[in-house]
Design a protein around this motif. Sequence first.
Motif, PDB file in Angstrom:
ATOM      1  N   LEU A  65      79.626 -52.593  24.918  1.00 45.87           N
ATOM      2  CA  LEU A  65      79.080 -51.648  25.891  1.00 45.87           C
ATOM      3  C   LEU A  65      78.527 -50.436  25.156  1.00 45.87           C
ATOM      4  O   LEU A  65      78.775 -50.261  23.958  1.00 45.87           O
ATOM      5  N   VAL A  66      77.803 -49.610  25.886  1.00 47.31           N
ATOM      6  CA  VAL A  66      77.295 -48.377  25.323  1.00 47.31           C
ATOM      7  C   VAL A  66      78.200 -47.232  25.768  1.00 47.31           C
ATOM      8  O   VAL A  66      78.544 -47.141  26.943  1.00 47.31           O
ATOM      9  N   ASP A  67      78.607 -46.390  24.812  1.00 44.96           N
ATOM     10  CA  ASP A  67      79.310 -45.156  25.155  1.00 44.96           C
ATOM     11  C   ASP A  67      78.354 -43.992  24.919  1.00 44.96           C
ATOM     12  O   ASP A  67      78.116 -43.597  23.778  1.00 44.96           O
ATOM     13  N   SER A  68      77.805 -43.452  26.006  1.00 43.63           N
ATOM     14  CA  SER A  68      76.811 -42.379  25.824  1.00 43.63           C
ATOM     15  C   SER A  68      77.450 -41.007  25.676  1.00 43.63           C
ATOM     16  O   SER A  68      76.779 -40.036  25.361  1.00 43.63           O
ATOM     17  N   GLU A  69      78.782 -40.928  25.870  1.00 44.33           N
ATOM     18  CA  GLU A  69      79.474 -39.647  25.650  1.00 44.33           C
ATOM     19  C   GLU A  69      79.576 -39.316  24.159  1.00 44.33           C
ATOM     20  O   GLU A  69      79.763 -38.171  23.789  1.00 44.33           O
ATOM     21  N   PHE A  70      79.544 -40.339  23.324  1.00 37.58           N
ATOM     22  CA  PHE A  70      79.681 -40.113  21.879  1.00 37.58           C
ATOM     23  C   PHE A  70      78.505 -40.770  21.148  1.00 37.58           C
ATOM     24  O   PHE A  70      78.670 -41.759  20.459  1.00 37.58           O
ATOM     25  N   LEU A 190      74.176 -51.629  29.180  1.00 32.10           N
ATOM     26  CA  LEU A 190      75.270 -51.428  30.141  1.00 32.10           C
ATOM     27  C   LEU A 190      76.352 -50.564  29.482  1.00 32.10           C
ATOM     28  O   LEU A 190      76.679 -50.731  28.311  1.00 32.10           O
ATOM     29  N   THR A 191      76.895 -49.631  30.276  1.00 29.48           N
ATOM     30  CA  THR A 191      77.795 -48.625  29.721  1.00 29.48           C
ATOM     31  C   THR A 191      79.255 -48.877  30.115  1.00 29.48           C
ATOM     32  O   THR A 191      79.558 -49.695  30.986  1.00 29.48           O
ATOM     33  N   ILE A 192      80.121 -48.117  29.484  1.00 30.06           N
ATOM     34  CA  ILE A 192      81.537 -48.086  29.825  1.00 30.06           C
ATOM     35  C   ILE A 192      81.731 -47.802  31.313  1.00 30.06           C
ATOM     36  O   ILE A 192      82.532 -48.440  31.994  1.00 30.06           O
ATOM     37  N   GLU A 193      80.954 -46.848  31.825  1.00 31.04           N
ATOM     38  CA  GLU A 193      81.060 -46.489  33.243  1.00 31.04           C
ATOM     39  C   GLU A 193      80.670 -47.677  34.127  1.00 31.04           C
ATOM     40  O   GLU A 193      81.284 -47.923  35.167  1.00 31.04           O
ATOM     41  N   ASP A 194      79.637 -48.434  33.719  1.00 27.30           N
ATOM     42  CA  ASP A 194      79.214 -49.616  34.488  1.00 27.30           C
ATOM     43  C   ASP A 194      80.353 -50.636  34.553  1.00 27.30           C
ATOM     44  O   ASP A 194      80.595 -51.250  35.597  1.00 27.30           O
ATOM     45  N   ALA A 195      81.029 -50.843  33.424  1.00 30.88           N
ATOM     46  CA  ALA A 195      82.107 -51.836  33.394  1.00 30.88           C
ATOM     47  C   ALA A 195      83.268 -51.396  34.275  1.00 30.88           C
ATOM     48  O   ALA A 195      83.820 -52.193  35.042  1.00 30.88           O
ATOM     49  N   VAL A 196      83.640 -50.130  34.184  1.00 32.46           N
ATOM     50  CA  VAL A 196      84.755 -49.621  34.989  1.00 32.46           C
ATOM     51  C   VAL A 196      84.423 -49.740  36.479  1.00 32.46           C
ATOM     52  O   VAL A 196      85.270 -50.144  37.287  1.00 32.46           O
ATOM     53  N   ALA A 197      83.161 -49.476  36.825  1.00 36.81           N
ATOM     54  CA  ALA A 197      82.753 -49.602  38.235  1.00 36.81           C
ATOM     55  C   ALA A 197      82.847 -51.057  38.687  1.00 36.81           C
ATOM     56  O   ALA A 197      83.331 -51.344  39.788  1.00 36.81           O
ATOM     57  N   ALA A 198      82.419 -51.991  37.838  1.00 42.01           N
ATOM     58  CA  ALA A 198      82.449 -53.416  38.216  1.00 42.01           C
ATOM     59  C   ALA A 198      83.880 -53.915  38.382  1.00 42.01           C
ATOM     60  O   ALA A 198      84.146 -54.856  39.131  1.00 42.01           O
TER      61      ALA A 198
END
Length: 309
Positions: A65-70, A190-198
Amino acid sequence: MIDLHTHSLFSDGSASPAELAALAHRVGLSTIALTDHDTTDSHEEMAAACASYGIDLIPGTEISLVDSEFPIERPGQAPRGRGVHVLAYFLPLDPASPMQQFLTSLRRDRATRNESLVTMLQGFGFEQLTMEYLLTKVAHPDGIGRPHIAEAMFTLHPEIVGERTEDSWRAVFTDWLGTDGKAYIPKTELTIEDAVAAAKGSGTVFSVAHPLFNYLNSITHETIEREMPRIMGSLRERGFAGVEAYYGSTTAPTRALMVKLTRDAGMIPTGGSDYHGSFKPEVALGVGLTGDLNVPDHIADELRAASSR
Ligand code: AMP
Ligand code: FE
Ligand code: FE
Ligand code: ZN
């Protein structure tokens, strides 16, 4: 002893699920998670084999996944999203579930990446390397990953990459396939946030895989103590329960420090060998690269409890 990070030939491991379960029985694992990249298709065969040995199986997968916070920041380059590996445990297996739909998107992105990567390598002189060739080497077309591509580079083009040794294998990632290599192509947006939402409401428990290799350029204890608490805190806030603190390719003192920092962050220190069979022959199931990994049994219970919260 348990092992919560393993691969079979449904992704870039060399053992079938049944062979992996047999090996788990031989080395004395009480619980195993099979974490093939982007798929749980290996689960059914693994569940039957584990049941025959009385080994507890945790459904799992490892996703990129992509982590856009870091973001990754390099002098003279625009910052770009950081690619990180994430372990998902107790995810739903129903193909209609949002989490499985999410895995389907990840596999589609992987297939697109593989095709672009093969074309790019052909342009760099790896002319024999084709998708047709790679497809003959895997059990599952969705499972093609960079280790298969690296292996094909050695088999088909030793005049470019030399004979396969531990050093030349590493060099193929540094020079060509790794994040700084000349043929690096990110897999997904697709990001970490996308995975957590799914995964919402499904009992899925996320743990960041080999965090030191995802987030840090140096793994001195000074760097780890300075950087990791902030990273763990951010992941926890975004819905992660675990950190792969017991990682089989780090030393015992580093693992101990990571376990402490993970507990300080209020998270569960998960762990595993990242077993890949003959793709990483130096890594042993259960005990890892260093031979002294021993992930405590109670970690599996903590994950189970987190899943049912
Ligand atoms: P992929 O799933 O195609 O992105 O490939 C990821 C896999 O490539 C990882 O799970 C490792 O098995 C392998 N890999 C990635 N980077 C390296 C590296 N620097 N050295 C050795 N293997 C690597
Ligand atoms: Fe892998
Ligand atoms: Fe990984
Ligand atoms: Zn892995």
